[in-house]
Design an enzyme around this catalytic site. Structure first.
Site, PDB file in Angstrom:
ATOM      1  N   ALA A 157       0.849  -1.187   0.000  1.00  0.00           N
ATOM      2  CA  ALA A 157       0.000   0.000   0.000  1.00  0.00           C
ATOM      3  C   ALA A 157       0.888   1.241   0.000  1.00  0.00           C
ATOM      4  O   ALA A 157       1.880   1.306   0.735  1.00  0.00           O
ATOM      5  CB  ALA A 157      -0.910   0.015   1.224  1.00  0.00           C
ATOM      6  N   LYS A 158       0.523   2.206  -0.822  1.00  0.00           N
ATOM      7  CA  LYS A 158       1.303   3.448  -0.912  1.00  0.00           C
ATOM      8  C   LYS A 158       0.752   4.429   0.130  1.00  0.00           C
ATOM      9  O   LYS A 158       0.084   5.419  -0.195  1.00  0.00           O
ATOM     10  CB  LYS A 158       1.218   4.015  -2.334  1.00  0.00           C
ATOM     11  CG  LYS A 158       2.308   5.012  -2.697  1.00  0.00           C
ATOM     12  CD  LYS A 158       2.232   5.340  -4.183  1.00  0.00           C
ATOM     13  CE  LYS A 158       3.202   6.442  -4.573  1.00  0.00           C
ATOM     14  NZ  LYS A 158       4.610   6.019  -4.459  1.00  0.00           N
ATOM     15  N   LEU A 159       0.986   4.106   1.390  1.00  0.00           N
ATOM     16  CA  LEU A 159       0.412   4.854   2.506  1.00  0.00           C
ATOM     17  C   LEU A 159       1.280   6.049   2.885  1.00  0.00           C
ATOM     18  O   LEU A 159       2.515   5.965   2.866  1.00  0.00           O
ATOM     19  CB  LEU A 159       0.253   3.936   3.719  1.00  0.00           C
ATOM     20  CG  LEU A 159      -0.665   2.722   3.537  1.00  0.00           C
ATOM     21  CD1 LEU A 159      -0.655   1.859   4.786  1.00  0.00           C
ATOM     22  CD2 LEU A 159      -2.089   3.169   3.206  1.00  0.00           C
TER      23      LEU A 159
END
Length: 304
Positions: A157-159
């Protein structure tokens, strides 16, 4: 400084750049759970085109799924909003930044009762690691900061909060006079840089770390497919920093960095200390693809 454009899309409406604001008690600002994408739009001979919009949009929504967040707009509307945001800002080429964040409401770790907001900003952005780096290569420093372990955070996830790790490593590298930080995983193998995937070339074999603990880079995937289409050998494989030191060539990939050669790591020249033939060829082909000049991959472009 970011070069301002005219409007930012916020929750379905276009807001003047200077008026695109959030509350100081925005949950994501305090606790870090939000996600973003980085996408590029290129000027081509057929007009402006977004590179791999579908794949970026899919990852954007996957980040929400992984985080357990239900987004208030469907995928199709966000894809269309990316196109419309470029149009309303009258840009031929730009960087596109979709973002979802958890808004103000209740404080505390639990976010379930807080609203979720979405925005899309676009602006002109040149070579992320500089024109000099794009042409002649960059200098890396192996960081003292370890890359995320898969059981500590969600690496697919590109959090927003994941990038605290990147910022600490980047700041260390810049302070020591380097262009970028090279991060190792928790077992000591090369993982990725602070915002880029890593490739090496050795004995005509292109290697890149497997997806076990790194972000699934869309430019990474693109370059692997381009290389394979050219008959080049590409393999996902763990390798150590000393294997990188002794490689013939090395380069980085990423939406912002595009395909940037590596000329030096930890004061050791990589190969001859300049972009090698495989790196140079792949960089050339990559830019042909994003500019619509490589027929096989024109399906990756969404013309606006």
């Amino acid at each position: 400084m970011v070069e301002e454009s005219k409007y930012i899309w916020m929750d379905g409406e276009f807001v003047p750049w200077a008026d695109a604001k959030i509350h100081i008690l925005t949950h994501t600002l305090h606790y870090g759970l939000g996600a973003f994408e980085g996408i590029r739009c290129y000027k081509t001979s057929r007009g402006s085109a977004i590179f791999r919009l579908h794949e970026h949009n899919e990852r954007f929504f996957h980040s929400a799924l992984i985080a357990g967040i239900k987004l208030p707009f469907p995928k199709e509307e966000i894809a269309s909003a990316c196109i419309e945001t470029i149009k309303v800002n009258e840009l031929d080429e730009c960087y596109i930044r979709p973002l979802w964040h958890i808004g103000a409401g209740e404080m505390g770790i639990n976010n379930k009762n807080n609203p979720v907001h979405m925005s899309i900003a676009v602006w002109p952005w040149g070579a992320y690691l500089g024109d000099e780096g794009l042409q002649n290569g960059v200098r890396l420093k192996v960081s003292s900061i370890t890359r995320h372990h898969v059981n500590i955070t969600m690496t697919k996830a590109k959090l927003c909060g994941n990038y605290v790790n990147s910022q600490l490593a980047k700041a260390e590298a810049i302070e020591l006079g380097y262009d970028e930080a090279l991060m190792l995983d928790s077992a000591g193998y090369v993982a990725e840089c602070t915002g880029e995937n890593v490739f090496i070339v050795r004995d005509d074999l292109i290697k890149t770390p497997p997806l076990s603990s790194i972000l699934e880079g869309i430019t990474r995937d693109s370059v692997m497919k381009i290389a394979a289409d050219q008959g080049m050998r590409v393999r996902e494989e763990l390798f150590t920093r000393d294997h990188l030191y002794t490689s013939d060539e090395a380069f980085l990939t990423g939406t912002a960095a595009e395909l940037t050669p590596i000329r030096e790591v930890d004061n050791r020249l990589v190969g001859e200390g300049k972009p090698g033939p495989t790196t140079t060829e792949l960089q050339k082909l990559f830019f042909e693809v994003v500019q619509g000049e490589y027929p096989k991959f024109t399906g990756w472009l969404t013309y606006i």
